[in-house]
Design a protein around this motif. Sequence first.
Motif, mmCIF file in Angstrom:
data_model
loop_
_atom_site.group_PDB
_atom_site.id
_atom_site.type_symbol
_atom_site.label_atom_id
_atom_site.label_comp_id
_atom_site.label_asym_id
_atom_site.label_seq_id
_atom_site.Cartn_x
_atom_site.Cartn_y
_atom_site.Cartn_z
ATOM 1 N N ARG A 188 45.530 41.790 32.255
ATOM 2 C CA ARG A 188 44.420 41.184 32.993
ATOM 3 C C ARG A 188 44.934 40.280 34.116
ATOM 4 O O ARG A 188 44.265 40.139 35.147
ATOM 5 N N ALA A 230 45.461 42.513 37.004
ATOM 6 C CA ALA A 230 44.191 42.827 37.647
ATOM 7 C C ALA A 230 43.734 41.668 38.528
ATOM 8 O O ALA A 230 43.242 41.870 39.643
ATOM 9 N N LYS A 287 41.827 48.370 25.887
ATOM 10 C CA LYS A 287 41.370 47.138 25.223
ATOM 11 C C LYS A 287 41.139 46.008 26.226
ATOM 12 O O LYS A 287 40.311 45.141 26.007
ATOM 13 N N ALA A 288 41.898 46.020 27.304
ATOM 14 C CA ALA A 288 41.776 44.934 28.285
ATOM 15 C C ALA A 288 40.559 45.106 29.193
ATOM 16 O O ALA A 288 39.948 44.118 29.591
ATOM 17 N N PHE A 289 40.195 46.361 29.523
ATOM 18 C CA PHE A 289 39.225 46.568 30.605
ATOM 19 C C PHE A 289 37.962 47.344 30.239
ATOM 20 O O PHE A 289 37.000 47.314 30.987
ATOM 21 N N ARG A 290 37.957 48.073 29.123
ATOM 22 C CA ARG A 290 36.745 48.805 28.769
ATOM 23 C C ARG A 290 35.657 47.817 28.357
ATOM 24 O O ARG A 290 35.994 46.785 27.799
ATOM 25 N N PRO A 291 34.376 48.120 28.610
ATOM 26 C CA PRO A 291 33.819 49.383 29.113
ATOM 27 C C PRO A 291 33.943 49.554 30.620
ATOM 28 O O PRO A 291 33.368 50.482 31.164
ATOM 29 N N GLY A 292 34.679 48.688 31.315
ATOM 30 C CA GLY A 292 34.875 48.872 32.753
ATOM 31 C C GLY A 292 35.959 49.895 33.016
ATOM 32 O O GLY A 292 36.620 50.383 32.101
ATOM 33 N N PRO A 343 41.496 48.773 36.594
ATOM 34 C CA PRO A 343 41.624 48.336 37.992
ATOM 35 C C PRO A 343 42.887 48.889 38.661
ATOM 36 O O PRO A 343 43.373 48.311 39.632
#
Lengths: 296, 416
Positions: free
Chosen positions: A16, A19, A44-49, A52
């Motif tokens: 993160r 990002a 795990k760091a960015f979902r549901p997005g 990046p």
Amino acid sequence: MDYLDHLEAEAIYILREVAGQFEKPALLFSGGKDSITLVHLAKKAFRPGRFPFPLVHIDTGHNFPETITFRDELIADLKEKLIVGYVQDSIDAGKAVEQSGKNASRNPLQTITLLDTISTHGFDACIGGARRDEEKARAKERIFSVRDEFGQWDPKRQRPELWNIYNGRIHKGENVRVFPISNWTELDVWNYIRRENIDLPSIYFSHERDVITRNGQLMAAAEYLNIDHEDVIEYRKVRFRTVGDMTCTAAVPSEAYHIDDIIEEIRLSKISERGARMDDKVSEAAMEDRKKGGYF
Amino acid sequence: MDLLKFITAGSVDDGKSTLIGRLLYDTDSILDDQLEAIQRANRKNNDGTLDLAILTDGLKAEREQGITIDVAYKYFQTDSRKFIIADAPGHIQYTRNMVTGASNADLAIILIDARKGVIEQTRRHSFLVSLLAIPNILVCVNKMDMVDYDEAVFEKIKTDYERLTENLDIKQVDYIPVSALKGDNIATPSANIPWYRGKPLLAFLETLHVSHQYENQQARFPVQWVIRPQTDELPDYRGYAGRVVGGTFSVGDRITVLPSGFSSTISHIELASESLHTAENGASVILHLADDIDISRGDMLVKQNEQPIVSQSFESEICWMDTTPLDLNQVYLLQQHGRTAKVKIQEVIYRVDIETLEKSANGHFGLNDIGRIQFKSAEPLAFDQYTSNKANGGAIIIDPRNNLTVAALMITKSTG
């Protein structure tokens, strides 16, 4: 906190930070277990997005077919962008020269293609799956490792890196290599893969295939290996402990069909993971020298 | 299984690398091909045994000079714990690298050569350990074999060290007599040292209680990244991604957003689409709030009844880490978690002579100098006192001209 939870939380935090701090980061994806673990951590760091960053594969063209199939299925499932940098393109453009001789490998040429891909796309940060337990020069490297505009690592001028504060500020043209699983060991990665039930290419598990013995190592009998009449092809039960390209990754004899067997095998192993990598055997400072030259 | 991070500090030739090599060797953490590499390098001790120091000196320049320049991280585990060793250089020239290794350590092992006793470097390393607020110190009195395992030598060093730490803020100190070279009191109790009744080093490391340093911390959550998929399925999803750096957060907690001061309630906590009731200290999670408020990277969520110090003016301990000295007229950048702010260092309150621990108001502040300063920030910052929460009480100073990390700050108080 359990140590695997701690390592996971630290890696997610680092991803993160990438990002948040960079304009155009990329995740270097080799198809090996460490970069597959990175992809899992990125979920795990960015979902549901969306991620990046795109995934970037530096492809020597001498791949295990199983790895490429696995890569393409993974990308289709992730719905993220994959960029492939081909070593063949660097050779065709005259930027890289194919090695000759029996032990020729495209492994050293990857650095040229990597640096080219970084500059073509303007990547300012490249996330990699290197770990400090792999090799003694890597044991010295920061988590945010600044490279100059030639991609070089200067081990004597590393930035101090305190607490959980990562300084990713760079000038244009420089880039940062980021290693979120720096503090994981090979065994930690496998324990995590088991705990999280992460899929891997089949060649990590015991299977039967044609191999030859080259410089004391078992190598998959592939057309890229310049096999001649001196080589004896044997059909053996093996697995791969690390996955690079076919010319630099050696197999180990193994009966480990299941991840539990692999973990037990590694726990009892008296040979390090990179003991099966031809690229590290060149000299005492092989890794340090390659990193200074811009390697992963 | 939990994790213990420790740093080893020592001076040239006091056997630090040998101690680490011995720990790795005795826990079966050195593999055959690595041993083979040591044999190939053909470095031997005077008595003909293998020089294990080569395991930790990872750079060519280090092997050439036989010294440690930068931190090396080494890993091993036993049935009860996983360990991360930050093997740090002891030489004054590389203080910034020792500080890098010390910043995340739960324990510092200070090595003292039994023949030499407490020396200037011991004082400097202990001072750095107290500055970085490492909660535990273990003094390993090494090379006991060279002083005939004499208890009186050990006791004298212990007394000297107790005197040395009288003026330092150090909570817990333990002592073990060892010989790293011979393996005395490393993995097993030494028959040569029957007068020592404590644990050998490995058992000490396996049983040391370290989590108390995180007790009574207030809840802090710096936001790293805002997750907004904006897809057809999730048009309104808004999650705040970050890592808890103190205390715990639970669903239903009233929180304040800093620096804006807006309040809301935690409606949902998730980790990889799994719902959690509580996010504990150190966890990387996604928080959701009941109200739609403006929050971005660099903001910090805290529990409403647990406020940190929010100010634009602080007093702080400082360790200068660059060859270009501190310039009171320069605008620097301060980085804390995801927030970067312009700062000016207004005043050097004092500089500590790290050999005598004397304070002076010397104006020049250069590489490896340590002292206390006052700074002003262009925007409000949310800190805790470093000694109560390291993860939210530390910051780095960056020189915007070359982007280098030039100093470490350990916040003491607000002056605004």
